[in-house]
Design an enzyme around this catalytic site. Structure first.
Site, PDB file in Angstrom:
ATOM      1  CD  GLU A 112      -2.196  -3.838   4.859  1.00 28.21           C
ATOM      2  OE1 GLU A 112      -1.662  -4.855   4.370  1.00 28.21           O
ATOM      3  OE2 GLU A 112      -3.372  -3.491   4.599  1.00 28.21           O
ATOM      4  CG  HIS A 150       0.501  -7.038   2.352  1.00 31.98           C
ATOM      5  ND1 HIS A 150      -0.207  -6.000   1.816  1.00 31.98           N
ATOM      6  CD2 HIS A 150       1.317  -7.499   1.368  1.00 31.98           C
ATOM      7  CE1 HIS A 150       0.150  -5.830   0.550  1.00 31.98           C
ATOM      8  NE2 HIS A 150       1.076  -6.719   0.260  1.00 31.98           N
ATOM      9  CG  HIS A 168      -1.674  -1.349   1.264  1.00 36.10           C
ATOM     10  ND1 HIS A 168      -2.536  -1.839   0.305  1.00 36.10           N
ATOM     11  CD2 HIS A 168      -1.562  -2.327   2.191  1.00 36.10           C
ATOM     12  CE1 HIS A 168      -2.938  -3.045   0.657  1.00 36.10           C
ATOM     13  NE2 HIS A 168      -2.357  -3.373   1.796  1.00 36.10           N
ATOM     14  CD  GLU A 207      -1.996 -10.306   4.592  1.00 35.71           C
ATOM     15  OE1 GLU A 207      -1.899  -9.383   5.435  1.00 35.71           O
ATOM     16  OE2 GLU A 207      -2.579 -10.188   3.512  1.00 35.71           O
TER      17      GLU A 207
END
Length: 324
Positions: free
Chosen positions: A151, A206, A114, A288
């Site tokens: 995030e 992430h 992101h 993650e």
């Protein structure tokens, strides 16, 4: 990274499974047995169940804009120790070769998921890009904790810490973005950055946005895909090796348990719907690091001390992979 949104479709829900599967982890991650045993000693107080997560992913250079959709910006008033514990980050995202060390000559690309400014560019991040198997949106804004710690901030912080660790060991480290872009890059461009660098390893960072009670980390491995511009067949085996090293060392360094909602307790998940993996021609995985929507995981993700452990675990997994 959440499962609902551009590059992240939700997998089929699984029930939380432990017990015999925990023992099976040592077979999946032979190089990190000590790490798995350390996790067993720590234990897991996670809840069970599964749910879909809120949107997440990253974006790219301007292209033909697709249909515009609104993106909400998480509150900037999150309560965490991120500012106090975040190491000062170099202004440039360009690679910085180190003079010596065990990783001299190795190239590592870190992909912080992101971009903090994606929410300002909804039309750009919603335009479609080709990921080989189909077309998906360029990116999403990512998820956040309930208190508003995003995030995008998390991934960039861990990326900076990893860069410092790996450069000390002699690696040339490149980031796909360093907060120096107005948005993105898109998932296809992120893959191209690693490919163009001829990276020896690429890791996309992430944090998930699943339901409360869903806890733990998982490493996403590329499936064997051969469609359009995507051909992961040459990197599937090496990427699994990279992922297994990272999973084992992440457990050892952080004490976190593998996900209780995907991966059947192994901490490993194979996906064929992620453009960042499908379009890669070099060994690459996603991780993650935890679930931002669970209060217990969020307490870890917002801790600078824990992020340092996470960065060390992922970095040491990369080192183990590169040393063979």
């Amino acid at each position: 990274m959440s499962y609902v949104g551009p590059d992240f479709d939700p997998p089929q829900p699984r029930r939380s499974r432990r017990g015999p599967l925990t023992v099976a982890l040592t077979a999946l991650v032979p190089g990190a047995l000590a790490g798995w045993l350390a996790w067993q000693a720590v234990g897991d107080d996670s809840g069970g169940g599964s749910d879909r997560a809120v949107p997440a992913s990253s974006s790219s250079s301007p292209g033909s804009a697709g249909p515009s959709s609104s993106s909400s910006r998480p509150s900037a008033s999150a309560t965490d120790d991120s500012k106090a514990d975040t190491p000062s980050a170099p202004a440039s995202s360009s690679s910085k070769p180190a003079a010596s060390g065990s990783l001299k000559g190795k190239v590592v690309v870190i992909d912080p998921g992101h971009n903090p400014s994606n929410f300002r560019h909804s039309s750009e991040i919603n335009h479609k890009v080709n990921i080989g198997t189909n077309w998906k949106e360029c990116d999403t804004t990512g998820t956040s904790t309930n208190a508003g710690y995003t995030e995008a901030r998390f991934t960039l912080d861990v990326a900076h810490r990893m860069r410092a660790i790996l450069e000390k060991q002699g690696a040339t480290v490149k980031l796909t973005q360093d907060g120096d872009r107005s948005f993105g890059p898109c998932v296809d461009e992120r893959a191209r950055i690693g490919n163009a660098a001829h990276a020896d390893a690429v890791v996309s960072l992430h944090a998930d946005g699943s339901a409360s009670g869903n806890r733990g980390f998982h490493v996403i491995l590329p499936a064997s895909v051969h469609a359009g511009a995507a051909d992961t067949r040459p990197i599937v085996a090496a990427s699994r090796d990279l992922g297994e090293h990272i999973a084992g060392l992440f457990v050892r360094e952080t004490g976190s348990a593998p996900s209780n909602y995907v991966g059947d307790g192994t901490g490993l998940v194979v996906r064929e719907d992620l453009g960042g993996l499908n379009l890669s021609t070099v060994p690459k995985v996603f991780i993650e690091c935890g679930n931002m929507r669970d209060t217990k995981d969020a307490a870890l993700l917002t801790s600078g001390a824990w992020r340092e452990k996470a960065a060390r675990g992922i970095s040491e997994g990369i080192v183990g992979f590169l040393h063979g």
